[in-house]
Write an enzyme that holds these catalytic residues in place. Structure first.
Site, PDB file in Angstrom:
ATOM      1  N   HIS A   1       0.834  -1.245   0.004  1.00 34.00           N
ATOM      2  CA  HIS A   1       0.047   0.084   0.210  1.00 34.00           C
ATOM      3  C   HIS A   1       1.062   1.183   0.248  1.00 34.00           C
ATOM      4  O   HIS A   1       0.229   2.294   0.269  1.00 34.00           O
ATOM      5  CB  HIS A   1      -1.034   0.096   1.308  1.00 34.00           C
ATOM      6  CG  HIS A   1      -2.017  -1.210   1.210  1.00 34.00           C
ATOM      7  ND1 HIS A   1      -3.218  -0.581   0.741  1.00 34.00           N
ATOM      8  CD2 HIS A   1      -1.821  -2.258   1.783  1.00 34.00           C
ATOM      9  CE1 HIS A   1      -3.670  -2.080   0.998  1.00 34.00           C
ATOM     10  NE2 HIS A   1      -3.177  -2.872   1.403  1.00 34.00           N
TER      11      HIS A   1
ATOM     12  N   LYS B   1      -8.621  13.046   4.377  1.00 31.76           N
ATOM     13  CA  LYS B   1      -7.509  12.260   4.319  1.00 31.76           C
ATOM     14  C   LYS B   1      -6.663  12.595   5.477  1.00 31.76           C
ATOM     15  O   LYS B   1      -6.723  13.601   6.023  1.00 31.76           O
ATOM     16  CB  LYS B   1      -7.066  12.100   2.871  1.00 31.76           C
ATOM     17  CG  LYS B   1      -6.470  13.472   2.487  1.00 31.76           C
ATOM     18  CD  LYS B   1      -6.069  13.532   1.096  1.00 31.76           C
ATOM     19  CE  LYS B   1      -6.958  13.660   0.040  1.00 31.76           C
ATOM     20  NZ  LYS B   1      -7.206  12.228  -0.623  1.00 31.76           N
ATOM     21  N   ARG B   2      -5.958  11.444   5.886  1.00 26.18           N
ATOM     22  CA  ARG B   2      -4.977  11.786   6.763  1.00 26.18           C
ATOM     23  C   ARG B   2      -4.125  13.083   6.526  1.00 26.18           C
ATOM     24  O   ARG B   2      -3.883  13.216   5.389  1.00 26.18           O
ATOM     25  CB  ARG B   2      -3.946  10.481   6.936  1.00 26.18           C
ATOM     26  CG  ARG B   2      -4.657   9.387   7.972  1.00 26.18           C
ATOM     27  CD  ARG B   2      -4.915   9.744   9.235  1.00 26.18           C
ATOM     28  NE  ARG B   2      -3.758   9.791  10.003  1.00 26.18           N
ATOM     29  CZ  ARG B   2      -3.502   8.975  10.778  1.00 26.18           C
ATOM     30  NH1 ARG B   2      -4.410   8.055  10.837  1.00 26.18           N
ATOM     31  NH2 ARG B   2      -2.188   9.024  11.513  1.00 26.18           N
TER      32      ARG B   2
ATOM     33  N   LYS C   1       0.322  14.379   0.661  1.00 27.54           N
ATOM     34  CA  LYS C   1      -1.006  14.585   0.345  1.00 27.54           C
ATOM     35  C   LYS C   1      -1.409  16.156   0.041  1.00 27.54           C
ATOM     36  O   LYS C   1      -2.240  16.478  -0.564  1.00 27.54           O
ATOM     37  CB  LYS C   1      -2.032  14.041   1.354  1.00 27.54           C
ATOM     38  CG  LYS C   1      -1.855  12.502   1.402  1.00 27.54           C
ATOM     39  CD  LYS C   1      -2.961  11.926   2.627  1.00 27.54           C
ATOM     40  CE  LYS C   1      -2.666  10.697   2.854  1.00 27.54           C
ATOM     41  NZ  LYS C   1      -3.258   9.647   1.865  1.00 27.54           N
TER      42      LYS C   1
ATOM     43  N   THR D   1      -8.823   6.472  -1.871  1.00 20.94           N
ATOM     44  CA  THR D   1     -10.331   5.782  -2.007  1.00 20.94           C
ATOM     45  C   THR D   1     -11.206   6.733  -1.824  1.00 20.94           C
ATOM     46  O   THR D   1     -12.433   6.678  -2.244  1.00 20.94           O
ATOM     47  CB  THR D   1     -10.328   4.631  -0.987  1.00 20.94           C
ATOM     48  OG1 THR D   1      -9.932   4.903   0.238  1.00 20.94           O
ATOM     49  CG2 THR D   1      -9.738   3.318  -1.378  1.00 20.94           C
TER      50      THR D   1
ATOM     51  N   LYS E   1     -15.223   7.562  -3.625  1.00 16.13           N
ATOM     52  CA  LYS E   1     -16.436   8.003  -2.785  1.00 16.13           C
ATOM     53  C   LYS E   1     -16.857   9.331  -3.326  1.00 16.13           C
ATOM     54  O   LYS E   1     -18.316   9.402  -3.453  1.00 16.13           O
ATOM     55  CB  LYS E   1     -16.000   7.976  -1.264  1.00 16.13           C
ATOM     56  CG  LYS E   1     -15.712   6.509  -0.625  1.00 16.13           C
ATOM     57  CD  LYS E   1     -14.849   6.585   0.726  1.00 16.13           C
ATOM     58  CE  LYS E   1     -14.077   5.255   0.943  1.00 16.13           C
ATOM     59  NZ  LYS E   1     -13.082   5.511   1.985  1.00 16.13           N
TER      60      LYS E   1
HETATM   61  C1  26Q Z   1       3.567   0.561  10.124  1.00 11.61           C
HETATM   62  C2  26Q Z   1       4.412   0.313  11.051  1.00 11.61           C
HETATM   63  C3  26Q Z   1       4.188   0.880  12.518  1.00 11.61           C
HETATM   64  C4  26Q Z   1       3.134   1.524  12.912  1.00 11.61           C
HETATM   65  C5  26Q Z   1       2.419   2.119  11.779  1.00 11.61           C
HETATM   66  C6  26Q Z   1       2.532   1.473  10.419  1.00 11.61           C
HETATM   67  C7  26Q Z   1       1.526   1.704   9.191  1.00 11.61           C
HETATM   68  C8  26Q Z   1       0.251   1.473   9.876  1.00 11.61           C
HETATM   69  C9  26Q Z   1      -0.775   2.113   8.702  1.00 11.61           C
HETATM   70  C10 26Q Z   1       1.861   2.227   8.181  1.00 11.61           C
HETATM   71  C11 26Q Z   1       0.697   2.470   7.232  1.00 11.61           C
HETATM   72  C12 26Q Z   1      -0.438   2.591   7.483  1.00 11.61           C
HETATM   73  C13 26Q Z   1      -1.610   2.762   6.504  1.00 11.61           C
HETATM   74  C14 26Q Z   1      -1.150   2.825   5.334  1.00 11.61           C
HETATM   75  C15 26Q Z   1      -2.274   3.340   4.299  1.00 11.61           C
HETATM   76  O1  26Q Z   1      -3.429   3.565   4.805  1.00 11.61           O
HETATM   77  N1  26Q Z   1      -1.948   3.466   3.069  1.00 11.61           N
HETATM   78  C16 26Q Z   1      -3.123   3.807   2.199  1.00 11.61           C
HETATM   79  O2  26Q Z   1      -3.657   2.609   1.605  1.00 11.61           O
HETATM   80  C17 26Q Z   1      -5.030   2.854   0.991  1.00 11.61           C
HETATM   81  C18 26Q Z   1      -5.574   1.796   0.564  1.00 11.61           C
HETATM   82  O3  26Q Z   1      -4.765   0.881  -0.433  1.00 11.61           O
HETATM   83  C19 26Q Z   1      -4.527   3.658  -0.261  1.00 11.61           C
HETATM   84  O4  26Q Z   1      -5.525   4.262  -1.085  1.00 11.61           O
HETATM   85  C20 26Q Z   1      -3.828   5.028   0.207  1.00 11.61           C
HETATM   86  O5  26Q Z   1      -3.273   5.339  -1.184  1.00 11.61           O
HETATM   87  C21 26Q Z   1      -2.530   4.630   1.041  1.00 11.61           C
HETATM   88  O6  26Q Z   1      -1.881   5.802   1.367  1.00 11.61           O
END
Ligand code: 26Q
Length: 808
Positions: free
Chosen positions: A349, A535-536, A541, A643, A647
């Site tokens: 991702h 979004k975050r 972004k 995403t 939406k």
């Molecule tokens: C990893 C290690 C330690 C702590 C946290 C994490 C961690 C947690 C969540 C790393 C990444 C995430 C989340 C990533 C994320 O949400 N990515 C998004 O995924 C979506 C679904 O595929 C995409 O649409 C977005 O583009 C992408 O940013």
């Protein structure tokens, strides 16, 4: 389930309420009224839940298990009612009892067991898997505390704990009989048995109980009910004496206490590693145990089970499955390895280097000694096999262990048969750049699965006005076959339809405006353009680019208060990781700009800025139907998919975007006349990286309009942002603007003014909105999930016996 009558429902509800609380429902609080309804709805689907799971077992169907550290299901009441076909009956019944479903809905908490896109995708997938009648289930962690609650104090983000379970959870079922033990720490010795075979003996390990809590995933009017299994850490029964101190007991609770609130940067924290192994081990153990009860040959394991890892977070599923197959089932290494690879698949991702998970060897060795041995052996065999074929450089770059670390992406790729990106551009970048080394070795593993969303939640539940309109205009077939939304194109010149579309939008905008008025005391005009970025908060972004546009507009209006431009409301929703200082500074800046703009009488309400506190799934359901403009303005090449873009288009918002992530595919679907594209493309960005010629200071010096905007950050115009303004200014001007905002500024502003002109032409705008809705079906998670089912998991819908996937 059997259909039920309004009368029957009313009876059931009154009874259920009294069973639970021993007083009349009229005296109940909102939460109690919800709980009674929740428990009742659960009764209604329990039979189908058992039947579905029994059928999978009895027919020995291949089942998929989705491993994800995050889920963001949103409130489940309306989604369960919709999928059970009960919405109308319940709405009517409640009304006759003097209750209101919308009110009761608010009695449910929205479980925030994820950070953002990745977690919400997992939940859209759960809904689609059940709705397509596919045998697939989720595995995750039952965090005691979800993602923090966001508050703004003096414009700063403050994080508060989110104790979502305080009042219980009606949907979950604790399954104590399915608990498994997870081992941490200690030492492991390989001891030969009578036949000279080595078996692990563990000493001094800390054993922790993983208890599953199951939640039904109800399919859309198809009697299918799958399972989402969330694991909680507890002290094993009878082991209480081993956890004598408060500290010992806390250590156990801690494992599933809180979600890591970061979605973009890797932090090598021990507790996170414990969480990752806890989920991987609990999930894999329960699958292997289930398989044992089927009495099938182990060589058929991969024909009965598919395991999918959502990013690398649960990638320890690879060595954990190896461990069980080797140590418990006692297969040979080669047998176990073949099964593991054939069973596991992985989705990437992110391409941000800083988010790539790497664990220090010593940490893994100490916490998971047996798992470390297995990873080491996987790595040893990998290197041994690839060295002669690919040489040292490529082999060591792709090895799992290197530089004292375990590289989780490498483990996931080597230990699986499929690696996919989440949008075409993203997959292309993985293949050509980020994971090119692996592509050279395993070209056949790589594939694309563009993300999707469930139109059930994001249209039917959240935008009922639009749903009614669509039902009236094109019929209801789009609900089961979202591609049928294209039928709407035939009404592009139908003034009545266009007017109704506009009316629906205005109603949704009014609903949102009244929330903003009530919660924030800000009055916004439903006739203004509602310009949404949700979004975050992350530098890539580029919420900051949006701010630069707002500031530019502010100056244009100050220069010429009589200026002719449509009113705009800039709407933001975003949480920043608590440790992400720069993102928090941007939050403070947006809030300060909002304060300045909203209170400046000269601005005459031409622009307003609204930063919605505590953005999440439930607020998205309120905001998205009210949006006119969807801001998708990441630096090209950085957003894997996105995403919210899907939406928003499905709800008739027009996209203002760079060519990034899945927005590229949205552009292709709607055509260039129905979207606003600006900015550098990925190739141009790559070129800048390659030749190092980007110079943001030059852009600042040579673009007077941009310079004026940037100077606002440091000249005291914006209240109370001395430090933030200076730091942000420096990041853009002094430190060469990592995400090329200044480069994209001009084309962004130009696109925004073009949009203004189009918005004034109501017919044109409504036509464009209609075209966006008409083309949104392609981005249904139902289609995405069928491609996963067919191309990766090889699972078949219920009642299908494979017909769907036979050649046509
Ligand atoms: C990893 C290690 C330690 C702590 C946290 C994490 C961690 C947690 C969540 C790393 C990444 C995430 C989340 C990533 C994320 O949400 N990515 C998004 O995924 C979506 C679904 O595929 C995409 O649409 C977005 O583009 C992408 O940013």
């Amino acid at each position: 389930m059997q259909p039920i009558s309004v009368e029957q429902f009313k009876d059931d509800y009154i009874k259920k309420f009294e069973q639970l609380y021993a007083y009349n429902y009229k005296e109940g609080t909102q939460r109690e009224k919800f709980s009674a309804l929740g428990f009742l709805v659960k009764n209604y689907y329990m039979g189908d839940w058992k039947d579905t799971v029994d059928e999978y077992r009895d027919e020995k169907k291949k089942q998929m298990f989705y491993f994800s550290m995050e889920y963001l299901p949103g409130r489940m009441l309306r989604s369960n009612l919709l999928n059970l076909g009960l919405t109308e009956v319940v709405e009517e019944g409640l009304q006759e009892l003097g209750l209101n479903l919308d009110n009761i809905t608010l009695g449910e908490v929205d479980p925030a067991l994820g950070n953002g896109g990745l977690g919400r995708l997992a939940s859209c997938f759960m809904d689609s898997i059940a709705s397509k009648g596919l045998p697939g289930h989720g595995n995750g962690i039952r965090y005691q505390y979800g993602l923090f609650k966001q508050k703004f104090i003096d414009g700063h983000q403050i994080e508060l704990p989110e104790n979502w379970l305080r009042n219980g959870n009606v949907w979950e079922v604790r399954k104590e009989n399915k608990a498994v033990v997870i081992r941490f720490g200690g030492e492991v010795y390989m001891v030969p048995d009578d036949h000279g075979e080595l078996h692990p003996h563990y000493h001094h390990t800390q054993n922790i109980l993983a208890v599953p809590y199951d939640t039904a995933q109800v399919g859309y009017q198809n009697d299918t009910v799958n399972n989402l299994r969330l694991w909680a850490a507890e002290i094993p029964y009878g082991d209480e004496y081993l956890f004598r101190t408060e500290e010992d007991r806390d250590g156990v609770k801690q494992i599933t206490e809180v979600l890591y609130p970061d979605d973009s940067s890797y932090e090598g924290r021990l507790l996170r590693l414990k969480q990752e192994y806890f989920l991987s081990s609990a999930g894999i153990q329960s699958i292997v145990r289930y398989y044992q009860t089927l009495n099938e040959d182990w060589s058929l394991f991969a024909d009965k089970v598919a395991i999918h890892v959502n990013d690398t977070h649960p990638a320890l599923a690879v060595p954990e499955l190896m461990r069980l197959l080797l140590d418990d089932v006692r297969l040979t290494w080669d047998q176990a390895w073949e099964i593991t690879k054939k069973t596991i698949s992985y989705t990437n991702h992110t391409i941000l280097q800083e988010a790539m998970e790497k664990w220090p060897i010593d940490m893994v060795k100490d916490l998971l000694p047996r798992i470390y041995q297995i990873i080491e052996e996987i790595n040893r065999r990998y290197v041994e096999k690839k060295l002669p074929l690919y040489g040292e450089d490529l082999t060591y770059r792709t090895a799992i262990i290197g530089n004292g670390q375990i590289r989780m992406a490498n483990l996931a790729i080597i230990g699986s048969h499929s690696v996919n990106g989440v949008a075409r551009l993203h997959t292309t970048i993985l293949i050509n750049e980020t994971l090119n080394d692996f592509y050279l070795i395993y070209p056949g593993k790589f594939n694309n699965k563009t993300n999707g969303i469930t139109q059930r939640r994001w249209m039917q539940i959240s935008n009922r006005g639009l749903t009614e309109m669509l039902d009236d205009v094109i019929g209801t077939s789009w609900k089961k076959e979202p591609d049928e939304l294209v039928m709407l194109k035939a009404y592009k010149d139908d003034e009545k339809v266009l007017q109704r579309l506009e009316d629906v939008k205005i109603e949704n905008k009014k609903r949102f405006a009244s929330y903003v008025k009530d919660e924030m005391g800000i009055v916004i005009d439903p006739n203004a353009i509602f310009d949404v970025q949700i979004k975050r908060l992350h530098a890539y972004k580029r919420q900051l680019l949006n701010v630069l546009h707002i500031l530019d507009r502010y100056l244009q209006i100050k220069d010429n208060p009589e200026i002719d431009m449509p009113k705009r409301v800039f709407i933001f929703g975003a949480k920043a990781a608590p440790s992400y200082h720069y993102a928090k500074q941007i939050i403070k800046l947006i809030n300060a700009v909002a304060k300045m703009v909203n209170n400046d009488e000269e601005i005459n309400d031409l622009i307003k800025v609204v930063f919605i506190e505590n953005y999440g799934v439930s607020l998205a359901e309120l905001i998205i139907p009210a949006a006119d403009v969807s801001e998708q303005i990441s630096l090209a090449g950085k957003e894997a998919s996105g995403t919210s873009n899907m939406k928003l288009m499905a709800n008739g918002a027009l996209t203002m975007a760079t060519m990034d992530g899945a927005t590229v595919e949205i552009f292709e679907s709607v055509g260039e006349g129905n979207i606003y594209i600006f900015g550098l493309g990925n190739d141009e960005v790559q070129e800048y990286y390659a030749n190092g010629t980007y110079n943001s200071h030059d852009l600042y010096d040579n673009n007077p309009r941009l310079k004026r905007v940037l100077n606002l950050l440091i000249d005291g115009t914006i209240p109370d942002i001395q430090q933030e303004g200076a730091d942000i200014f420096d990041s853009l001007v002094k430190f060469n603007d990592e995400y090329f905002l200044l480069k994209d500024f001009d084309s962004y502003i130009r696109a925004q003014y073009k949009l203004d002109e189009d918005f004034k032409d109501r017919t044109l705008w409504n036509q464009m909105a209609l075209m966006n809705i008409a083309h949104a079906g392609r981005f249904s998670a139902d289609y995405t999930i069928m491609r996963y089912a067919k191309e990766i998991w090889k699972i078949f819908p219920r009642g299908d016996m494979g017909r769907t996937f036979l050649p046509q």
